[in-house]
Enzyme design. Sequence first.
Site, PDB file in Angstrom:
ATOM      1  N   ASP A 144      14.308   0.220  -1.176  1.00  0.00           N
ATOM      2  CA  ASP A 144      13.487  -0.911  -1.594  1.00  0.00           C
ATOM      3  C   ASP A 144      13.663  -2.082  -0.633  1.00  0.00           C
ATOM      4  O   ASP A 144      12.713  -2.786  -0.304  1.00  0.00           O
ATOM      5  CB  ASP A 144      13.884  -1.357  -3.012  1.00  0.00           C
ATOM      6  N   TYR A 156      11.683  -1.570   2.473  1.00  0.00           N
ATOM      7  CA  TYR A 156      10.264  -1.746   2.155  1.00  0.00           C
ATOM      8  C   TYR A 156       9.944  -3.240   2.057  1.00  0.00           C
ATOM      9  O   TYR A 156       8.969  -3.732   2.639  1.00  0.00           O
ATOM     10  CB  TYR A 156       9.943  -1.039   0.831  1.00  0.00           C
ATOM     11  N   SER A 213     -19.984   0.214 -19.449  1.00  0.00           N
ATOM     12  CA  SER A 213     -19.878  -1.090 -18.805  1.00  0.00           C
ATOM     13  C   SER A 213     -21.058  -1.928 -19.294  1.00  0.00           C
ATOM     14  O   SER A 213     -21.776  -1.512 -20.199  1.00  0.00           O
ATOM     15  CB  SER A 213     -19.860  -0.951 -17.292  1.00  0.00           C
ATOM     16  N   GLU A 248     -19.541 -13.806 -27.157  1.00  0.00           N
ATOM     17  CA  GLU A 248     -18.086 -13.905 -27.054  1.00  0.00           C
ATOM     18  C   GLU A 248     -17.692 -13.976 -25.588  1.00  0.00           C
ATOM     19  O   GLU A 248     -18.429 -13.494 -24.733  1.00  0.00           O
ATOM     20  CB  GLU A 248     -17.425 -12.710 -27.750  1.00  0.00           C
ATOM     21  N   LYS A 274     -16.357 -13.242 -21.960  1.00  0.00           N
ATOM     22  CA  LYS A 274     -16.108 -12.005 -21.216  1.00  0.00           C
ATOM     23  C   LYS A 274     -14.760 -12.179 -20.525  1.00  0.00           C
ATOM     24  O   LYS A 274     -14.621 -12.964 -19.581  1.00  0.00           O
ATOM     25  CB  LYS A 274     -17.219 -11.764 -20.196  1.00  0.00           C
ATOM     26  N   LYS A 280     -24.086  -9.477 -27.874  1.00  0.00           N
ATOM     27  CA  LYS A 280     -24.245  -8.148 -28.487  1.00  0.00           C
ATOM     28  C   LYS A 280     -25.143  -8.247 -29.705  1.00  0.00           C
ATOM     29  O   LYS A 280     -25.016  -9.203 -30.487  1.00  0.00           O
ATOM     30  CB  LYS A 280     -22.877  -7.612 -28.944  1.00  0.00           C
ATOM     31  N   CYS A 282     -28.847   0.606  17.949  1.00  0.00           N
ATOM     32  CA  CYS A 282     -27.652   0.805  17.128  1.00  0.00           C
ATOM     33  C   CYS A 282     -26.409   0.476  17.952  1.00  0.00           C
ATOM     34  O   CYS A 282     -26.224   1.029  19.031  1.00  0.00           O
ATOM     35  CB  CYS A 282     -27.617   2.261  16.657  1.00  0.00           C
ATOM     36  N   CYS A 307     -24.363   3.960  18.483  1.00  0.00           N
ATOM     37  CA  CYS A 307     -24.788   5.133  19.254  1.00  0.00           C
ATOM     38  C   CYS A 307     -25.878   4.790  20.257  1.00  0.00           C
ATOM     39  O   CYS A 307     -26.278   5.637  21.035  1.00  0.00           O
ATOM     40  CB  CYS A 307     -25.263   6.252  18.318  1.00  0.00           C
ATOM     41  N   CYS A 359     -30.712   2.487  12.199  1.00  0.00           N
ATOM     42  CA  CYS A 359     -30.493   3.366  13.337  1.00  0.00           C
ATOM     43  C   CYS A 359     -31.312   4.629  13.080  1.00  0.00           C
ATOM     44  O   CYS A 359     -31.276   5.191  11.984  1.00  0.00           O
ATOM     45  CB  CYS A 359     -29.009   3.692  13.432  1.00  0.00           C
TER      46      CYS A 359
END
Length: 705
Positions: free
Chosen positions: A59, A62, A108, A142, A144, A317, A435, A438, A453
């Site tokens: 640790d 790290y 969602s 309500e 969020k 809702k 592009c 390329c 492109c």
Amino acid sequence: MAHQQDDNGAVDPATLRPGTLPPEQMDETAATAELAGLAASIAFHDLRYHGEDDPVISDADYDALVARNRALEAAFPALVREDSPSLRVGAPAAVGFGKVRHARPMLSLNNGFTDEDIEDFAARIRRFLSLGEDDELAFTAEPKIDGLSLSLRYEGGRLVQAATRGDGAEGEDVTANIRMVDAVPQSLAGSPPLVLEVRGELYMDKADFQALNASQEAGGAKIFANPRNAAAGSLRQKDPAVTASRRLQFFAYSLGEASAPLAETHMQSLGALGEMGFSINPMSDRRADIAGLLEHYLAIGAARPDLGYDIDGVVYKVDRHDYQERLGQVARAPRWALAHKFPAEQAETLLNAIDIQVGRTGALTPVARLQPVTVGGVVVSNATLHNEDEIRRKDIRVGDRVVIQRAGDVIPQVVRVITEARPADSAEFAFPDSCPECGAPAIRPEGEAVRRCTNSLECPAQRLEWLKHFVSRNAFDIEGLGARQIDQFVELGWIERPADIFRLGERRDALAELDGYGEVSISNLLAAIEARREIAFERMIFALGIRQVGQATARLLALHFDSPGAMMAALAPDADIEATIAELIAIDQVGDSMAADLVGFFANETNRSAVEDLLAQLSVIPPERPSEDSPVSGKTIVFTGTLSGMSRAEAKARAEGLGAKVSGSVSAKTDYLVAGADAGSKARKAAELGVTVLAEEEWLALISD
Ligand code: IVH
């Protein structure tokens, strides 16, 4: 720049040690290189620690990497990388948690921004339910909450399972950690139904977030970007004791499966949940009309700065549960709810450069590289500039001071230039007509905003982005094969198209030569690839990255075609394309331009052969039908005329909910024509074709079996 610069060069992320040169003695080149190495190294160790539970450094070592990264970023703020460990949102994909299939999907919300959006929302609902002007339609409003949603399952009044939302159908089992959260009742008061799933938001108070970050910083540990990430990070801990040490809160706001109804309205359900021991947001309120909702929105907005927790809008809702039931859902959001978002937060900063990114569909997207700045608690260093017209319209130039804004999870945008601060030598931005990756001509078709492109998948940047999309979370989602590995394997020439992923097994020996690949990680990677040979049809369609085909459309297409064979046949170059287009646009939510993109994708020989090659590697699972055993499951139904009991939209949604396909035109494939009042030509055509014609009452009798 379509992809990250070379991330780690010759450095081995497993053994990298933090540099020792003081940052003030370094130049930008040296700092850039070291930051790249640190990003790769910290990501590597994160994966070992969180994902594989098998850290290879202490640790302390790290922490030293993280601290060095922070020190370098503080000295060179302009060099903060997009994938910087200090900006990483939330914890890495948790590998250690089991999966939970939600008894009812976790949805969602659709978003609205203006008063008009809210009026449209209510009008749509009135139309759908065939309500008259005078019929009452009450809503709740309500706050969020900006946290993460959880589904808590109680059986016999005791908490038996807690799960995250995940992709809505399947989440992660976080029961052990949730048992440590005081704000979540472990058993319910009163006499709850035998089975009750309670949904709500887990969040962290702003004050607790500040205190947590202060102690993290003191300990050299990870700093969280905002309370939401802190809550998510605290939940997704391998060790429940860590979760226990964090202060998490929970507001209940809806129900999943329930063996008996709690109440007739949402407001009453909230009351019942409160009595069982849940916290209910005290600003939840019922309003009889839109004016009342908008008034409450303003009141909640005014209270926002003084609240102890973050909110990012107000959720409306439909109050009556029977109405909610009838309204159902479209794709992944209920028809009966809407999130009214607060306006975006703004900040001012310097525009350092404009880069052109080439996306998987070839779109050239200009991106503003910004002097990093904090907006609404998040450090922003990139913003989208949308397209060339947007740059011209706002006259955005490199070197300008700009106002940027960010709202919720949307990509930050440049709002305007502070022209008074413009340097005298600034020049208009010249948008490229070829592009940048390329060199092929980049064309902007008449009437379109986007320049693309023209090289399709022959363009290396398009191909790379396409492959990254293919392995992304909602597509093939192969553990151990993310954007970074795609970069590497494409560079090595091992992967050119998706099917090549399934041939990586032939490169076992070559893989073993690569830095960071040991026996175990190779076996894990190849096993993860093998496991994905079986794939749901809708995921496979989404993974193809066809323009405009998101997850919701992919699911609709999967339900429609049922198998890749049928889809390929309908979209084959020698098929009756007119008929296919008509068939596609008869699918709810599929319009002309999406149909044209689909046809266009499969008309391209490179794409087609890539898909055929891929299909030869896969075993595709047909989509689950919402209801296999209903009398209309799998049947094709056409509605015509005026129905008396419900709107056409509701009838269609009901039929689809029972597993039927609803089409706009009668053909020999039609099973039933449901004829309301004043049915015209369709009824005649059905009679000619021998299609069964049902009166509205017969239809209702059929589906109420
Ligand atoms: S209702 C079917 N109510 O917002 C209803 N969601 O953007 C689904 N959220 O996934 C959610 N506060 O995590 C609801 N009062 C509230 C909420 C709320 C926050 C979150 C929830 C959802 C997300 C959608």
